[in-house]
Each structure stands twice: as structure tokens, then as C-alpha cells.
Design a protein around this motif. Structure first.
Motif, PDB file in Angstrom:
ATOM      1  N   GLU A   9       0.656  12.506  -5.473  1.00  0.00           N
ATOM      2  CA  GLU A   9       0.371  13.209  -4.226  1.00  0.00           C
ATOM      3  C   GLU A   9      -0.917  12.688  -3.593  1.00  0.00           C
ATOM      4  OE1 GLU A   9      -0.112  17.619  -3.699  1.00  0.00           O
ATOM      5  OE2 GLU A   9       1.955  17.549  -4.443  1.00  0.00           O
ATOM      6  N   ALA A  10      -1.926  12.468  -4.414  1.00  0.00           N
ATOM      7  CA  ALA A  10      -3.205  11.948  -3.920  1.00  0.00           C
ATOM      8  C   ALA A  10      -3.037  10.538  -3.366  1.00  0.00           C
ATOM      9  CB  ALA A  10      -4.248  11.967  -5.033  1.00  0.00           C
ATOM     10  N   ILE A  11      -2.254   9.720  -4.041  1.00  0.00           N
ATOM     11  CA  ILE A  11      -2.017   8.352  -3.561  1.00  0.00           C
ATOM     12  C   ILE A  11      -1.257   8.394  -2.241  1.00  0.00           C
ATOM     13  CG2 ILE A  11      -0.779   6.190  -4.030  1.00  0.00           C
ATOM     14  CD1 ILE A  11      -1.462   6.663  -7.025  1.00  0.00           C
ATOM     15  N   ARG A  12      -0.262   9.242  -2.143  1.00  0.00           N
ATOM     16  CA  ARG A  12       0.501   9.372  -0.889  1.00  0.00           C
ATOM     17  C   ARG A  12      -0.404   9.822   0.260  1.00  0.00           C
ATOM     18  NH1 ARG A  12       4.963   7.306  -0.524  1.00  0.00           N
ATOM     19  NH2 ARG A  12       6.344   7.265  -2.285  1.00  0.00           N
ATOM     20  N   ALA A  13      -1.286  10.778  -0.007  1.00  0.00           N
ATOM     21  CA  ALA A  13      -2.219  11.237   1.035  1.00  0.00           C
ATOM     22  C   ALA A  13      -3.151  10.102   1.457  1.00  0.00           C
ATOM     23  CB  ALA A  13      -3.024  12.431   0.531  1.00  0.00           C
ATOM     24  N   GLU A  14      -3.606   9.319   0.496  1.00  0.00           N
ATOM     25  CA  GLU A  14      -4.467   8.174   0.812  1.00  0.00           C
ATOM     26  C   GLU A  14      -3.702   7.138   1.635  1.00  0.00           C
ATOM     27  OE1 GLU A  14      -7.888   5.700   0.908  1.00  0.00           O
ATOM     28  OE2 GLU A  14      -7.547   7.845   0.711  1.00  0.00           O
ATOM     29  N   LEU A  15      -2.448   6.898   1.294  1.00  0.00           N
ATOM     30  CA  LEU A  15      -1.632   5.961   2.075  1.00  0.00           C
ATOM     31  C   LEU A  15      -1.489   6.420   3.523  1.00  0.00           C
ATOM     32  CD1 LEU A  15       1.310   4.750  -0.186  1.00  0.00           C
ATOM     33  CD2 LEU A  15      -0.215   3.327   1.174  1.00  0.00           C
ATOM     34  N   ASP A  16      -1.248   7.703   3.722  1.00  0.00           N
ATOM     35  CA  ASP A  16      -1.158   8.238   5.088  1.00  0.00           C
ATOM     36  C   ASP A  16      -2.445   7.951   5.846  1.00  0.00           C
ATOM     37  OD1 ASP A  16       1.395   9.205   4.604  1.00  0.00           O
ATOM     38  OD2 ASP A  16       0.773  11.296   4.428  1.00  0.00           O
ATOM     39  N   SER A  17      -3.572   8.174   5.194  1.00  0.00           N
ATOM     40  CA  SER A  17      -4.873   7.930   5.826  1.00  0.00           C
ATOM     41  C   SER A  17      -5.079   6.447   6.113  1.00  0.00           C
ATOM     42  CB  SER A  17      -6.011   8.442   4.937  1.00  0.00           C
ATOM     43  OG  SER A  17      -5.971   9.842   4.848  1.00  0.00           O
ATOM     44  N   LEU A  18      -4.658   5.595   5.188  1.00  0.00           N
ATOM     45  CA  LEU A  18      -4.842   4.158   5.381  1.00  0.00           C
ATOM     46  C   LEU A  18      -4.025   3.638   6.562  1.00  0.00           C
ATOM     47  CD1 LEU A  18      -4.911   2.922   1.685  1.00  0.00           C
ATOM     48  CD2 LEU A  18      -6.814   2.902   3.321  1.00  0.00           C
ATOM     49  N   TRP A  19      -2.798   4.125   6.729  1.00  0.00           N
ATOM     50  CA  TRP A  19      -2.002   3.715   7.886  1.00  0.00           C
ATOM     51  C   TRP A  19      -2.685   4.161   9.173  1.00  0.00           C
ATOM     52  CZ3 TRP A  19       1.390   0.044   8.012  1.00  0.00           C
ATOM     53  CH2 TRP A  19       2.167  -0.251   6.893  1.00  0.00           C
ATOM     54  N   SER A  20      -3.224   5.348   9.176  1.00  0.00           N
ATOM     55  CA  SER A  20      -3.950   5.847  10.350  1.00  0.00           C
ATOM     56  C   SER A  20      -5.194   5.014  10.603  1.00  0.00           C
ATOM     57  CB  SER A  20      -4.330   7.300  10.095  1.00  0.00           C
ATOM     58  OG  SER A  20      -4.203   8.056  11.230  1.00  0.00           O
ATOM     59  N   ASP A  21      -5.913   4.692   9.539  1.00  0.00           N
ATOM     60  CA  ASP A  21      -7.109   3.852   9.659  1.00  0.00           C
ATOM     61  C   ASP A  21      -6.754   2.465  10.179  1.00  0.00           C
ATOM     62  OD1 ASP A  21      -8.552   5.980   8.631  1.00  0.00           O
ATOM     63  OD2 ASP A  21      -8.842   5.079   6.647  1.00  0.00           O
ATOM     64  N   THR A  49       1.122   1.139  -2.122  1.00  0.00           N
ATOM     65  CA  THR A  49       2.575   1.159  -1.919  1.00  0.00           C
ATOM     66  C   THR A  49       3.293   0.654  -3.163  1.00  0.00           C
ATOM     67  OG1 THR A  49       2.348   0.910   0.473  1.00  0.00           O
ATOM     68  CG2 THR A  49       4.467   0.270  -0.490  1.00  0.00           C
ATOM     69  N   ALA A  50       2.717  -0.339  -3.806  1.00  0.00           N
ATOM     70  CA  ALA A  50       3.316  -0.873  -5.034  1.00  0.00           C
ATOM     71  C   ALA A  50       3.388   0.198  -6.126  1.00  0.00           C
ATOM     72  CB  ALA A  50       2.519  -2.080  -5.526  1.00  0.00           C
ATOM     73  N   LEU A  51       2.521   1.186  -6.055  1.00  0.00           N
ATOM     74  CA  LEU A  51       2.500   2.250  -7.071  1.00  0.00           C
ATOM     75  C   LEU A  51       3.463   3.392  -6.771  1.00  0.00           C
ATOM     76  CD1 LEU A  51      -1.351   2.554  -7.640  1.00  0.00           C
ATOM     77  CD2 LEU A  51       0.325   1.458  -9.147  1.00  0.00           C
ATOM     78  N   VAL A  52       3.599   3.757  -5.486  1.00  0.00           N
ATOM     79  CA  VAL A  52       4.377   4.954  -5.142  1.00  0.00           C
ATOM     80  C   VAL A  52       5.492   4.726  -4.132  1.00  0.00           C
ATOM     81  CG1 VAL A  52       2.501   6.554  -5.709  1.00  0.00           C
ATOM     82  CG2 VAL A  52       2.737   5.695  -3.365  1.00  0.00           C
ATOM     83  N   GLY A  53       5.678   3.487  -3.698  1.00  0.00           N
ATOM     84  CA  GLY A  53       6.711   3.212  -2.713  1.00  0.00           C
ATOM     85  C   GLY A  53       6.199   3.389  -1.296  1.00  0.00           C
ATOM     86  N   PRO A  54       7.048   3.051  -0.330  1.00  0.00           N
ATOM     87  CA  PRO A  54       6.617   3.048   1.063  1.00  0.00           C
ATOM     88  C   PRO A  54       6.381   4.439   1.638  1.00  0.00           C
ATOM     89  CG  PRO A  54       8.939   2.518   0.921  1.00  0.00           C
ATOM     90  CD  PRO A  54       8.427   2.600  -0.489  1.00  0.00           C
ATOM     91  N   THR A  55       5.427   4.491   2.533  1.00  0.00           N
ATOM     92  CA  THR A  55       5.214   5.692   3.340  1.00  0.00           C
ATOM     93  C   THR A  55       6.403   5.798   4.285  1.00  0.00           C
ATOM     94  OG1 THR A  55       2.821   5.408   3.261  1.00  0.00           O
ATOM     95  CG2 THR A  55       3.682   6.727   5.080  1.00  0.00           C
ATOM     96  N   PRO A  56       6.985   6.972   4.430  1.00  0.00           N
ATOM     97  CA  PRO A  56       8.102   7.099   5.376  1.00  0.00           C
ATOM     98  C   PRO A  56       7.675   6.638   6.777  1.00  0.00           C
ATOM     99  CG  PRO A  56       7.909   9.072   4.034  1.00  0.00           C
ATOM    100  CD  PRO A  56       6.697   8.237   3.754  1.00  0.00           C
TER     101      PRO A  56
END
Length: 103
Positions: A9-21, A49-56
Motif C-alpha cells: 500500500e505504501a509503495i502504491r501511494a508513493e507511485l501515485d505521488s511519483l507520477w504526479s511529481d 513498478t517492478a515491485l508492485v506492478g503498474p499504476t492504473p
């Protein structure tokens, strides 16, 4: 929730932030809309992404989809991340219509 689920969940939240950044970094970049910061953020996105798959794709800014950045990042990873470009075009049309009504 297990520790592993919490971490995912934390990695997914970070991915969302990184796409926004990444979107913000592109907007701030000069001329070709790409910078070393964009490269840095893209590498971070790839590692997570390699750890948890793509952000939708629906959770990513439209411009990153329209310009193919989202698709390119996943293609470079060899990860399937199809985007419904018809839905993207509809979302853009709605945004443009909303902006026009505000004027």
C-alpha cells in the motif's frame, strides 16, 4: 492487514505521488518538456513498478497518457499496461468543455 500488505500500500501511494511529481517536473522543464528531474522520477517509478506492478492508467495525469510517457515507461520495463485512449480522449474533451464554460 499484514506487514506485506501495508508495505505494498505504501509503495502504491508513493507511485501515485511519483507520477504526479513527474507531471509537475515536465510542466516545469524548459523547451522539450523533459529534464534530468524527469529522468530521476522515471527511474524511481520503474523501480517501484517492478515491485508492485503498474499504476492504473486512470490514476495518472491525462497529459502523461496523451504524450505516451506512461506507455513508454511500462514498455521499457516489459510490463503490460494498456490504456484506453478513447476514454482518455473523452476525459480530455470533458476537461476542455469545463474550462470553456468557466471563461
Amino acid at each position: 492487514m499484514t506487514e506485506l500488505e501495508t508495505l505494498r500500500e505504501a509503495i502504491r501511494a508513493e507511485l501515485d505521488s511519483l507520477w504526479s511529481d513527474l507531471n509537475a517536473a515536465r510542466d516545469a522543464a524548459l523547451r522539450d518538456r523533459w529534464s534530468m528531474r524527469c529522468d530521476f522520477l522515471t527511474e524511481r517509478i520503474k523501480r517501484l513498478t517492478a515491485l508492485v506492478g503498474p499504476t492504473p492508467w486512470r490514476d495518472v495525469e491525462l497529459s502523461l497518457l496523451e504524450d505516451g510517457v506512461y506507455q513508454r515507461v511500462h514498455a521499457e520495463l516489459g510490463v503490460e499496461a494498456p490504456v484506453d485512449m478513447a476514454a482518455v480522449a473523452q476525459a480530455r474533451a470533458r476537461l476542455d468543455q469545463d474550462r470553456a464554460q468557466l471563461r
